[in-house]
Design an enzyme around this catalytic site. Structure first.
Site, PDB file in Angstrom:
ATOM      1  N   ASP A   1       0.854  -1.183   0.075  1.00 31.26           N
ATOM      2  CA  ASP A   1       0.046   0.143   0.022  1.00 31.26           C
ATOM      3  C   ASP A   1       0.935   1.336  -0.096  1.00 31.26           C
ATOM      4  OD1 ASP A   1      -2.092   1.787   0.168  1.00 31.26           O
ATOM      5  OD2 ASP A   1      -2.714   1.100   2.373  1.00 31.26           O
TER       6      ASP A   1
ATOM      7  N   ASP B   1      -3.257   2.592  -5.845  1.00 31.83           N
ATOM      8  CA  ASP B   1      -2.185   2.816  -4.986  1.00 31.83           C
ATOM      9  C   ASP B   1      -1.731   1.556  -3.892  1.00 31.83           C
ATOM     10  OD1 ASP B   1      -4.333   2.912  -3.230  1.00 31.83           O
ATOM     11  OD2 ASP B   1      -3.504   4.636  -2.247  1.00 31.83           O
ATOM     12  N   GLU B   2      -2.589   0.240  -4.348  1.00 28.93           N
ATOM     13  CA  GLU B   2      -2.410  -1.006  -3.605  1.00 28.93           C
ATOM     14  C   GLU B   2      -2.528  -2.389  -4.439  1.00 28.93           C
ATOM     15  OE1 GLU B   2      -5.511  -1.809  -0.337  1.00 28.93           O
ATOM     16  OE2 GLU B   2      -6.577  -0.202  -1.293  1.00 28.93           O
TER      17      GLU B   2
END
Length: 369
Positions: A16, A111-112
Site C-alpha cells: 500500500d 495505490d495498492e
C-alpha cells in the site's frame, strides 16, 4: 502440487503506497516535504480532499473531508489540484516492480495490490526479504514509499500493511494469529464502516474477541451475507484467492548497486549474477514465444537507456525459446555493451529481460483504471 499447497500456509503480501497522491507531489516538488499538503478540489467549488500527507493528518485532515473544513483545521494547508496522468504513470512503474517478483498480483486500486508469493523461490522463499526488496526498489526507482503487510491471507495482510504506516513492514505469522486477532478492533475489519461499527458497539462488540462470542446465525440475521464474513474475519480466516487476469508481457531482473559500477570486469560480474535469476524466473514460460530480449542501464546521473533486440538479429540466431539454455552472456552481452556505450561507464543499475508474445487464443486484459 495443489494438494500440497492447501496444507501449507500461503504467503500473501499487501503493498500500500503511503499517502500516494501527496507522495508524488512531494517527490516532484521537494519544497513541499515538510509542509502539510493535500490533493483535492478547491474550497470555493465545494471540493473534497482526495489524500493528504502525514503532516496534514496531524491537524485532523483526512481523505473525503470537505476542503473548506480541512483549511479551517489547517490554515497553512498547501492544496494541490492533482495530476492524475502522473499518478497513473507512477502507479504503473510500481506495478512493474511487483511483476518482477511474481505474476500473481491483484491490483485493487491505483495505490495498492496483493501479491501471492507462496511459490516464489527468490530470496530463499522469504516473504520478508521479498518485501524488503520491494520497498527498496520502489523507493530507489520511483521515489515514493510503500507499506507492506505479510500474512497467510488477504485480510490479515491488509491489516498488517496498515500496522506500522508510513513506510512500514509488519508480519503476522500464522502461529501468531491466535494471539493477534482477539484484541483487534472490529473497525480494522475491511468493510466495517461507521454504521456497522456502531451497530456492533451497541451490542458491546468492540474487538474480534467480542465478535467471536456471536454465532454465525445471529450475525447473518443482523448483517446478511456480511455476517458470514464477520464470523470468519473475527477468527482470522479469509479464503479469497489473489485474483489476477493480467497476461505477462515480459520476464526480467534488475539490480541497483550500492556502489556504482565503473569498469568492464565489474559489469561482467554483475551480468553473470543476473543471468541465473532470469533463467529461474523464465521457467514456466518456455511455451510462450519470445518476441525480443533487452538490457536496461541506469547511469550515475539517473538517466536510463534500454536496448532491445528481436530474435532474428545476428547474435540471437538459433535461439530455442522452448528451453532456458539460450539465456546466457552471449545473448545479453552485446545489448549491455551497446547500452553502456550510450553514456559514461558509471552504472547505477543493470537489468536484463525477455519480452513475450501473447499466448494463442483470446485473453482478457485487466482494466486498471
Amino acid at each position: 502440487m495443489d494438494g500440497d499447497r492447501k496444507n501449507k500456509p500461503r504467503k500473501i503480501i499487501h503493498a500500500d503506497c503511503d499517502c500516494f497522491f501527496a507522495a508524488v507531489e512531494m517527490r516532484d516538488n521537494p519544497a513541499l516535504r515538510d509542509k502539510p499538503i493535500a490533493v483535492g478540489g478547491s474550497a470555493d467549488k465545494r471540493g473534497v480532499i482526495a489524500t493528504c500527507n502525514y503532516a496534514a493528518r496531524a491537524f485532523g485532515v483526512h481523505s473525503a473531508m470537505p476542503t473548506a473544513q480541512a483549511l479551517k483545521l489547517c490554515p497553512k494547508l498547501v492544496l494541490c489540484s492533482g495530476r492524475m496522468d502522473e499518478y497513473k504513470a507512477t502507479a504503473a512503474r510500481i506495478r512493474a516492480i511487483f511483476y518482477q517478483l511474481t505474476d500473481r498480483v491483484e491490483v485493487v486500486s491505483i495505490d495498492e495490490a496483493y501479491l501471492d508469493v507462496s511459490n516464489v523461490s527468490d530470496f530463499q522463499g522469504s516473504a520478508t526479504r521479498m518485501a524488503q526488496w520491494l520497498k527498496a526498489e520502489v523507493q530507489q526507482q520511483v521515489g515514493v514509499t510503500i507499506s507492506i503487510g505479510i500474512a497467510s491471507n488477504k485480510f490479515l495482510a491488509k491489516v498488517a500493511s496498515d500496522w506500522q504506516k508510513p513506510d512500514g513492514l509488519f508480519v503476522i505469522h500464522p502461529d501468531y494469529v491466535a494471539d493477534f486477532i482477539p484484541s483487534l478492533a472490529v473497525g480494522r475489519i475491511h468493510g466495517v464502516g461507521k454504521v456497522t461499527e456502531e451497530k456492533l458497539k451497541k451490542r458491546g462488540i468492540l474487538t474480534c474477541a467480542d465478535l467471536q462470542t456471536l454465532p454465525m446465525t445471529e450475525l447473518s440475521d443482523v448483517f446478511g451475507k456480511f455476517g458470514i464474513t464477520l464470523y470468519q474475519r473475527a477468527r482470522g480466516d479469509d479464503y479469497r484467492e489473489v485474483v489476477t487476469e493480467r497476461i505477462r508481457k515480459s520476464v526480467s531482473v534488475e539490480r541497483t548497486f550500492s556502489q556504482n559500477i565503473s569498469d568492464s570486469h565489474q559489469l561482467q560480474l554483475a551480468l553473470d549474477k543476473l543471468l541465473p535469476i532470469l533463467t529461474q524466473r523464465y521457467q514456466g514460460y518456455e511455451s510462450r514465444q519470445v518476441r525480443s530480449v533487452f538490457a536496461k542501464v541506469r547511469f550515475a546521473d539517473f538517466t536510463a537507456t534500454t536496448v532491445e533486440s528481436t530474435l532474428n538479429t545476428a547474435h540471437l540466431t538459433g535461439i530455442r525459446s522452448t528451453t532456458t539454455d539460450w539465456i546466457n552472456a552471449k545473448c545479453f552481452q552485446p545489448l549491455v555493451q551497446e547500452a553502456v556505450g550510450r553514456g559514461d561507464l558509471n552504472i547505477r543499475l543493470l537489468g536484463i529481460g525477455v519480452r513475450l508474445r501473447d499466448p494463442e487464443g483470446p485473453c482478457e486484459q485487466l482494466s486498471l483504471f
